[in-house]
Design an enzyme around this catalytic site. Sequence first.
Site, PDB file in Angstrom:
ATOM      1  N   ARG A 122     -12.022   7.536  -0.203  1.00 54.93           N
ATOM      2  CA  ARG A 122     -11.399   6.791   0.902  1.00 54.93           C
ATOM      3  C   ARG A 122     -12.010   7.198   2.255  1.00 54.93           C
ATOM      4  O   ARG A 122     -12.444   8.319   2.431  1.00 54.93           O
ATOM      5  CB  ARG A 122      -9.879   7.017   0.875  1.00 54.93           C
ATOM      6  CG  ARG A 122      -9.263   6.448  -0.404  1.00 54.93           C
ATOM      7  CD  ARG A 122      -7.785   6.753  -0.510  1.00 54.93           C
ATOM      8  NE  ARG A 122      -7.016   6.140   0.554  1.00 54.93           N
ATOM      9  CZ  ARG A 122      -5.712   6.332   0.727  1.00 54.93           C
ATOM     10  NH1 ARG A 122      -5.045   7.118  -0.099  1.00 54.93           N
ATOM     11  NH2 ARG A 122      -5.071   5.742   1.712  1.00 54.93           N
ATOM     12  N   ASP A 318       2.236  -1.017   2.373  1.00 54.92           N
ATOM     13  CA  ASP A 318       2.345  -0.434   1.028  1.00 54.92           C
ATOM     14  C   ASP A 318       3.112  -1.341   0.057  1.00 54.92           C
ATOM     15  O   ASP A 318       3.095  -1.119  -1.152  1.00 54.92           O
ATOM     16  CB  ASP A 318       3.049   0.930   1.097  1.00 54.92           C
ATOM     17  CG  ASP A 318       2.187   1.972   1.793  1.00 54.92           C
ATOM     18  OD1 ASP A 318       0.963   1.780   1.890  1.00 54.92           O
ATOM     19  OD2 ASP A 318       2.746   2.998   2.237  1.00 54.92           O
ATOM     20  N   LYS A 345      -6.937   1.739   0.376  1.00 58.95           N
ATOM     21  CA  LYS A 345      -5.769   2.459  -0.162  1.00 58.95           C
ATOM     22  C   LYS A 345      -6.139   3.189  -1.459  1.00 58.95           C
ATOM     23  O   LYS A 345      -7.311   3.346  -1.764  1.00 58.95           O
ATOM     24  CB  LYS A 345      -4.611   1.479  -0.381  1.00 58.95           C
ATOM     25  CG  LYS A 345      -4.091   0.868   0.925  1.00 58.95           C
ATOM     26  CD  LYS A 345      -3.504   1.930   1.836  1.00 58.95           C
ATOM     27  CE  LYS A 345      -3.063   1.366   3.165  1.00 58.95           C
ATOM     28  NZ  LYS A 345      -2.658   2.407   4.119  1.00 58.95           N
ATOM     29  N   ARG A 393       1.385   2.384  -6.754  1.00 57.85           N
ATOM     30  CA  ARG A 393       2.093   1.157  -6.348  1.00 57.85           C
ATOM     31  C   ARG A 393       1.736  -0.019  -7.263  1.00 57.85           C
ATOM     32  O   ARG A 393       2.548  -0.916  -7.463  1.00 57.85           O
ATOM     33  CB  ARG A 393       1.812   0.834  -4.887  1.00 57.85           C
ATOM     34  CG  ARG A 393       2.215   1.988  -3.966  1.00 57.85           C
ATOM     35  CD  ARG A 393       2.896   1.572  -2.709  1.00 57.85           C
ATOM     36  NE  ARG A 393       3.027   2.716  -1.819  1.00 57.85           N
ATOM     37  CZ  ARG A 393       4.101   3.510  -1.742  1.00 57.85           C
ATOM     38  NH1 ARG A 393       5.162   3.267  -2.500  1.00 57.85           N
ATOM     39  NH2 ARG A 393       4.127   4.535  -0.921  1.00 57.85           N
TER      40      ARG A 393
HETATM   41  C1  S3P Z   1       1.391   6.551   5.834  1.00 64.38           C
HETATM   42  C2  S3P Z   1       0.736   5.577   6.526  1.00 64.38           C
HETATM   43  C3  S3P Z   1       0.122   4.407   5.885  1.00 64.38           C
HETATM   44  C4  S3P Z   1       0.656   4.189   4.474  1.00 64.38           C
HETATM   45  C5  S3P Z   1       0.699   5.465   3.689  1.00 64.38           C
HETATM   46  C6  S3P Z   1       1.590   6.489   4.368  1.00 64.38           C
HETATM   47  C7  S3P Z   1       1.947   7.698   6.582  1.00 64.38           C
HETATM   48  O1  S3P Z   1      -1.278   4.596   5.804  1.00 64.38           O
HETATM   49  O2  S3P Z   1      -0.135   3.238   3.802  1.00 64.38           O
HETATM   50  O3  S3P Z   1       1.200   5.237   2.379  1.00 64.38           O
HETATM   51  O4  S3P Z   1       2.779   8.443   6.026  1.00 64.38           O
HETATM   52  O5  S3P Z   1       1.566   7.869   7.744  1.00 64.38           O
HETATM   53  P1  S3P Z   1      -2.257   4.250   7.026  1.00 64.38           P
HETATM   54  O6  S3P Z   1      -1.969   5.177   8.140  1.00 64.38           O
HETATM   55  O7  S3P Z   1      -3.638   4.446   6.477  1.00 64.38           O
HETATM   56  O8  S3P Z   1      -1.981   2.833   7.386  1.00 64.38           O
END
Ligand code: S3P
Length: 432
Positions: A122, A318, A345, A393
Amino acid sequence: MSALTLSAPASLRGIVHVPGDKSISHRAVLFNAVANGDARITNFLAGADCLATIRCMQALGVDVHRNETDVFVRGVGLRGLREPGDVLDCGNSGTTLRLLTGLLAGMPLFAVLTGDASLRSRPQRRIVTPLRELGVTIDGRLDGDRAPLMVRGGALQGGTYALPVASAQVKSALLLAALGGTGPLTLTGKIASRDHTERMLQAMGLDLNVADDELVLHPPTHPVFPYPLSLRVPGDPSSAAFWWVAAAIHPDAELLTPGVCLNPTRTGALEVLQAMGAEVTITNERIEGSEPVGDVLVQSSHLRGTTISGALIPRLIDEIPVLAVAAACAEGDTVIRDAGELRAKESDRIATVVAGLQALGVTVEPTDDGMGIVGLGRPALQGATLATHGDHRLAMAWAVASLVAEGDVSVDNPACADVSYPAFWETLASLG
Ligand code: S3P
């Protein structure tokens, strides 16, 4: 756990206490670890991601004990973390990797952070570039875009950074880096994303000013900050969304999810379901700690297609895999746009969701930043063998699809749900 074969139950009724919120559980441990004093966290999410955060903080010399969903943290203060003796393993957890890298960037330590194959694939430039601009020595594979990341932290001088992506992980990483700094940090740009970090840092006594278009954090000038913050973690709306969609698409269903976090930065999926015509009743709305909470009841519904785009996307990112299952059962088409972040993701969720829906007999087209789904007009998916790609998910979205499939649905690697929802399969079995 080997592959699981699921068939549709005749009815779906009950009360589901979803586990504690993943984002808040991570933050509660990370922030309290550098607070001055003891904190008790209840209803902590004991899923693999948040357990990785606990292990990393222990490796940094913090006394963290867990008894089921009760966690005790003895904070060491902002200058108290110990240089880790080995690589920090963040497992599958992007939140652990990014927030912890940010926190360590402001500390006089050397650390290497890594994770599983998915996490190592990622993008990390989104935190590495701004941290470098703020003067941190940080590197990794592909010129810092992939873990393992190595960080040699130190006092940041502060500055201004315009966030190019709406990411709470990036926003939080930078705010945490600034905690150990010598000057204020101003964040502008795409700051509208889940705001648990802002709420918790403010509750811990930090000087963080939140406006619509900017955030300004002044590093604490007195060693008494941050104060420890004991809290009960509210239910995770991203986990509850599986049950909301399940109840909405199943012809004989009524599911109640009590005590779910209803922070407006997290309620996008609920609003989309309501716009699609879902029978949703919210009761008992209250404030618990720093977060709005309520009980959500969803009943069998006739759903209509919709458009999911723009400012809504960070508020439901999510939940898109399970919303795509809802869209497949709805009357009319659904368009998902502006969601290119799905490709970064735990799996490329545009490619993996589209492939799964196609196997379930749905007409769906991927685009660069989303997908177009032709609703079947009734909950009548085809039986299929579906891949999770190790993505929690997806595993749970496919389980929801199985509740209205006309044949058996088989899901490989169901154990990956453990990342965010260890009791998911047990709860599903008890309802069906
Ligand atoms: C999260 C932010 C989101 C989300 C992840 C949890 C967090 O990601 O998709 O499951 O706890 O700050 P991104 O910051 O990459 O959007």
